[in-house]
Write a protein that holds these residues in place. Structure first.
Motif, PDB file in Angstrom:
ATOM      1  N   GLU A   1      20.174   6.014  20.003  1.00 13.66           N
ATOM      2  CA  GLU A   1      19.402   6.063  21.249  1.00 13.66           C
ATOM      3  C   GLU A   1      17.899   5.915  20.984  1.00 13.66           C
ATOM      4  O   GLU A   1      17.188   5.214  21.696  1.00 13.66           O
ATOM      5  N   ARG A   2      17.426   6.585  19.915  1.00 15.81           N
ATOM      6  CA  ARG A   2      15.979   6.575  19.628  1.00 15.81           C
ATOM      7  C   ARG A   2      15.498   5.287  18.947  1.00 15.81           C
ATOM      8  O   ARG A   2      14.340   4.914  19.088  1.00 15.81           O
ATOM      9  N   THR A   3      16.392   4.616  18.179  1.00 16.25           N
ATOM     10  CA  THR A   3      15.943   3.423  17.438  1.00 16.25           C
ATOM     11  C   THR A   3      16.414   2.119  18.077  1.00 16.25           C
ATOM     12  O   THR A   3      15.843   1.058  17.816  1.00 16.25           O
TER      13      THR A   3
ATOM     14  N   ILE B   1      14.473  14.554  11.551  1.00 14.12           N
ATOM     15  CA  ILE B   1      15.211  13.558  10.750  1.00 14.12           C
ATOM     16  C   ILE B   1      15.084  12.176  11.406  1.00 14.12           C
ATOM     17  O   ILE B   1      14.836  11.177  10.742  1.00 14.12           O
ATOM     18  N   VAL B   2      15.212  12.149  12.750  1.00 12.50           N
ATOM     19  CA  VAL B   2      15.082  10.886  13.485  1.00 12.50           C
ATOM     20  C   VAL B   2      13.671  10.310  13.306  1.00 12.50           C
ATOM     21  O   VAL B   2      13.504   9.106  13.102  1.00 12.50           O
ATOM     22  N   GLU B   3      12.653  11.177  13.338  1.00  6.27           N
ATOM     23  CA  GLU B   3      11.255  10.735  13.138  1.00  6.27           C
ATOM     24  C   GLU B   3      11.098  10.080  11.768  1.00  6.27           C
ATOM     25  O   GLU B   3      10.403   9.076  11.625  1.00  6.27           O
ATOM     26  N   ALA B   4      11.748  10.674  10.756  1.00  3.89           N
ATOM     27  CA  ALA B   4      11.665  10.125   9.391  1.00  3.89           C
ATOM     28  C   ALA B   4      12.330   8.747   9.323  1.00  3.89           C
ATOM     29  O   ALA B   4      11.831   7.844   8.636  1.00  3.89           O
ATOM     30  N   VAL B   5      13.443   8.584  10.056  1.00  2.00           N
ATOM     31  CA  VAL B   5      14.136   7.285  10.103  1.00  2.00           C
ATOM     32  C   VAL B   5      13.206   6.237  10.717  1.00  2.00           C
ATOM     33  O   VAL B   5      13.053   5.128  10.198  1.00  2.00           O
ATOM     34  N   ILE B   6      12.538   6.613  11.820  1.00  2.00           N
ATOM     35  CA  ILE B   6      11.617   5.694  12.502  1.00  2.00           C
ATOM     36  C   ILE B   6      10.440   5.339  11.575  1.00  2.00           C
ATOM     37  O   ILE B   6      10.024   4.179  11.503  1.00  2.00           O
TER      38      ILE B   6
END
Length: 329
Positions: free
Chosen positions: A296-298, A254-259
């Protein structure tokens, strides 16, 4: 008297919004029917309690899979039932219904939703994309030329969109959401503890101790299921750290899709998002640690909308008013 209704037709639950009254109905999108006679036994919460607990001739099904109609006739009956339950049987004029669909659906899938709603007794049907409805429901003024990022994590799909001037500029829809969190927990329990558990137990674990980010204090929960080695009932203690491990793969997708959506966003809108942050909506966004993980990731401030479960339903209901406002304009 005519009524305006907004329906959030979700994979996990259906919410009905009535103009002037707000969200008046929230029930699981489950239908139980008798396979021999084809008679519907129960709809909603009553049917949900039957999932995995019915005799051979009665089956409890979810007519929507990953935000899309998988069983047309059952969906039509379900929409009809919820509309009648919300409005009451006495309607002098057929209602105007706005209904939301995931942003990645095809024309054929949209047509199926539209036809099922007309068959359930609608006078007019407006289809609205989930992220747009979520933005309206979260109280964001989407009519301005300003970038807002919405991440709507539902039961069957996660919709991510950058919205400006009343529409989605960049959007994506992935078939990964709340149901996949449950499945990941079921798989983990089978692999790690040799324990077979049902979807309802998995959901219970997710709600009570589930997290996607390390907690300050570890939490524990006793889980009952069937031992895969002996075939007998067994109790196991599960910790919140284990749920983080179980959910790691699904949440990182899901985080990858946001990025990926952020990478496609025009630079002017990227600047707006950096100012305004990312808004999380939908039932899946209530999973602990999801905010922190995305932040944290973005590196972008992330917050969850108030009452995230109802946001899409409220936005769908208010969409009719928003559209009539644009017509006046």
């Amino acid at each position: 008297m005519s009524v305006d209704i907004g329906i959030d037709l979700g994979t996990a639950s259906v919410l009905v919004y009535l103009r002037g009254k707000g969200v008046i109905l929230k029930e699981p999108s489950v239908v139980a029917f008798d396979r021999d006679t084809n008679v519907i036994k129960a709809i909603g919460e009553e049917a949900r309690l039957m999932l995995g607990r019915t005799p051979g001739n009665i089956i409890a099904v979810r007519p929507l899979r990953q935000g899309v109609i998988s069983d047309y006739t059952v969906t039509e009956k379900m929409i009809k039932y919820f509309v009648q339950k919300a409005v009451g049987r006495r309607m002098f004029k057929k209602p105007r219904i706005s209904i939301c669909v995931p942003s990645g659906v095809t024309e054929v899938e949209k047509k199926a939703v539209e036809e099922a709603t007309f068959a359930a007794g609608a006078r007019e049907v407006h289809l609205i994309e989930e992220p747009v409805a979520a933005a309206i429901g979260a109280g964001i003024d989407i009519s301005k030329p300003c970038g807002n990022m919405i991440v709507d994590v539902g039961g069957g799909t996660s919709d991510i969109a950058v919205i400006s001037l009343g529409g989605a500029v960049v959007n994506t829809s992935i078939k990964l959401a709340g149901d996949d969190f449950d499945e990941a927990i079921v798989r983990y329990m089978r692999k790690k503890h040799n324990l077979l558990i049902g979807d309802m137990t998995a959901e219970d674990i997710k709600i009570k101790i589930g997290t996607t980010y390390p907690l300050v204090e570890e939490e524990r929960l006793e889980v009952r299921g069937r031992n895969l080695v002996t075939g007998l009932p067994k109790t196991v203690t599960v910790t919140s750290t284990e749920t983080e491990e179980a959910l790691r793969e699904t949440t990182s997708q899901i985080v990858e899709a946001v990025i990926a959506v952020l990478e496609q966003t025009p630079p002017e809108l990227s600047a707006d998002i950096l100012d305004r942050g990312i808004v999380l909506t939908g039932g899946g966004s209530m999973l602990r640690g999801l905010e922190e993980l995305i932040e944290e990731r973005t590196g972008i401030h992330t917050m969850t909308a108030e009452d995230p479960m109802k946001v899409v339903a409220i936005g769908t209901g208010q969409f009719v008013e928003f559209m009539s406002g644009r017509k006046d304009f």
